[in-house]
Write an enzyme that holds these catalytic residues in place. Structure first.
Site, PDB file in Angstrom:
ATOM      1  N   ASP A 273     -10.499   4.262  -5.229  1.00 23.51           N
ATOM      2  CA  ASP A 273     -11.736   3.918  -4.531  1.00 23.51           C
ATOM      3  C   ASP A 273     -12.821   3.573  -5.546  1.00 23.51           C
ATOM      4  O   ASP A 273     -13.259   4.424  -6.318  1.00 23.51           O
ATOM      5  CB  ASP A 273     -12.170   5.114  -3.670  1.00 23.51           C
ATOM      6  CG  ASP A 273     -13.343   4.807  -2.753  1.00 23.51           C
ATOM      7  OD1 ASP A 273     -13.994   3.763  -2.924  1.00 23.51           O
ATOM      8  OD2 ASP A 273     -13.591   5.630  -1.849  1.00 23.51           O
TER       9      ASP A 273
ATOM     10  N   HIS B 221     -11.311   2.325  -0.723  1.00 23.40           N
ATOM     11  CA  HIS B 221     -12.347   2.953   0.088  1.00 23.40           C
ATOM     12  C   HIS B 221     -11.936   3.128   1.550  1.00 23.40           C
ATOM     13  O   HIS B 221     -12.602   3.852   2.287  1.00 23.40           O
ATOM     14  CB  HIS B 221     -13.645   2.153  -0.005  1.00 23.40           C
ATOM     15  CG  HIS B 221     -14.849   2.904   0.478  1.00 23.40           C
ATOM     16  ND1 HIS B 221     -15.185   4.169   0.008  1.00 23.40           N
ATOM     17  CD2 HIS B 221     -15.799   2.587   1.402  1.00 23.40           C
ATOM     18  CE1 HIS B 221     -16.279   4.591   0.621  1.00 23.40           C
ATOM     19  NE2 HIS B 221     -16.663   3.656   1.472  1.00 23.40           N
TER      20      HIS B 221
ATOM     21  N   SER C 133     -17.572   7.671   4.243  1.00 17.98           N
ATOM     22  CA  SER C 133     -18.481   6.970   3.340  1.00 17.98           C
ATOM     23  C   SER C 133     -19.908   7.482   3.586  1.00 17.98           C
ATOM     24  O   SER C 133     -20.158   8.670   3.443  1.00 17.98           O
ATOM     25  CB  SER C 133     -18.350   5.462   3.516  1.00 17.98           C
ATOM     26  OG  SER C 133     -18.992   4.775   2.460  1.00 17.98           O
ATOM     27  N   GLN C 134     -20.852   6.615   3.980  1.00 19.52           N
ATOM     28  CA  GLN C 134     -22.194   7.123   4.307  1.00 19.52           C
ATOM     29  C   GLN C 134     -22.109   8.195   5.388  1.00 19.52           C
ATOM     30  O   GLN C 134     -22.797   9.228   5.315  1.00 19.52           O
ATOM     31  CB  GLN C 134     -23.081   5.992   4.787  1.00 19.52           C
ATOM     32  CG  GLN C 134     -24.460   6.458   5.272  1.00 19.52           C
ATOM     33  CD  GLN C 134     -25.291   5.309   5.809  1.00 19.52           C
ATOM     34  OE1 GLN C 134     -26.169   4.805   5.122  1.00 19.52           O
ATOM     35  NE2 GLN C 134     -25.013   4.891   7.027  1.00 19.52           N
TER      36      GLN C 134
END
Length: 318
Positions: A270, A299, A184-185
């Site tokens: 996602d 996700h 993710s980030q």
């Protein structure tokens, strides 16, 4: 799915790259390196008999102190290959026992705390002294978005590059065998660092955030991209100005410069980092690459199954 898989595999949207993209990042990193890295590793007792752990502080963007952990197998004499681990949105470095995977596999792991974050599932310990003022929505995505110089992710990506430098400074780490990793980030940071640091061994980029950003805001209402939508409900007149800033931080533009061999992952259900945003980066990625596709996941992506894939790659990198 936001597109059928055959369309995703071919999806290659036009990039919006600022003319001074490369110069902006060269200047940003040059300014950061005017500050001594000053990496300090303080060994701490954790109760983990098979792992040694150091509490780390080093100078990130602006010379600001950034915290982290370095974990190594207790009996290792080095030099060790090392994974530099970046963290998902709102997460912090947490506790050392949160990061036992790579030491269990015989690797060192350097965990970078995310400045100003740590209100999610793991606590953080790094403030953000340069948090910019100006209009913003709650969260990090619009913080300082009035200009590339003030934007939050300029600081965070720079911290990520300096984390690699800090990891390489430790005597137990083999500086020629550093892998960057995150989801993710954290995946977005890993992709950016993979483009900004040319001599990395590999990158593990899972369901990356901050890629194909404008498109993401048009197809998902999920957080964190929803922060931008909320911002624009009041700041209607600033849409183009904001996206002009975000172009300096879009993973698609970093992907086009990526030379580090990379293993990506994408989940086709996602809603947080929609699959078309991941494939936009993957299809533009300039270096050697592979991707694992998880058709029925959100996700969370491949989760532990993706770790199996990463461990198999890592075994060939030793």
């Amino acid at each position: 799915m936001d597109m059928p898989l055959d369309r995703l595999r071919a999806y290659l949207p036009a990039r919006r790259e600022p003319a001074d993209f490369a110069g902006f990042w060269e200047r940003t990193l040059s300014e950061a390196r005017e500050h001594e890295l000053g990496a300090v590793f303080t060994e701490v007792e954790t109760g983990l008999a098979e792992v040694r752990c150091s509490d780390v502080t080093y100078a990130g963007f602006g010379g600001h102190p950034v915290r982290g952990w370095l974990l190594t197998p207790a009996r290792a004499a080095g030099p060790l290959p090392c994974v530099v681990q970046y963290i998902g949105y709102n997460g912090g470095r947490g506790f050392p026992h949160d990061w036992l995977l790579w030491p269990s596999a015989g690797w060192a792991v350097f965990v970078m705390d995310s400045r100003g974050q740590g209100s999610g599932n793991r606590h953080g310990d790094t403030p953000d002294p340069a948090a910019a003022g100006g209009p913003s929505a709650p969260g990090r995505l619009t913080q300082g978005v009035s200009s590339p110089e003030d934007y939050y992710y300029r600081r965070l990506y720079t911290d990520g590059v300096r984390a690699v430098e800090a990891a390489r400074s430790h005597p137990l780490v083999d500086a020629s065998k550093v892998v960057v990793s995150g989801g993710s980030q954290g995946g977005g940071i890993a992709m950016a660092v993979g483009a900004l640091v040319p001599d990395l061994l590999h990158a593990f980029v899972d369901v990356p955030f901050m890629t194909h950003i404008r498109h993401a805001t048009e197809i998902t209402d999920a957080e964190p991209y929803a922060e931008l939508a909320r911002f624009f409900t009041a700041q209607r007149h600033r849409v183009e100005e904001v996206f002009a800033t975000l172009d300096y931080f879009d993973g698609v533009n970093f992907a086009a410069r990526g030379t580090t061999p990379a293993l990506f992952s994408v989940a086709l259900r996602d809603g947080v980092t929609p699959p078309s945003t991941v494939f936009a980066a993957y299809n533009h990625y300039a270096g050697p690459k592979d991707i694992r596709i998880w058709p029925y996941n959100g996700h969370e992506g491949g989760g532990s199954a993706q770790v199996v894939e990463q461990l198999a790659v890592a075994a060939g990198l030793r």
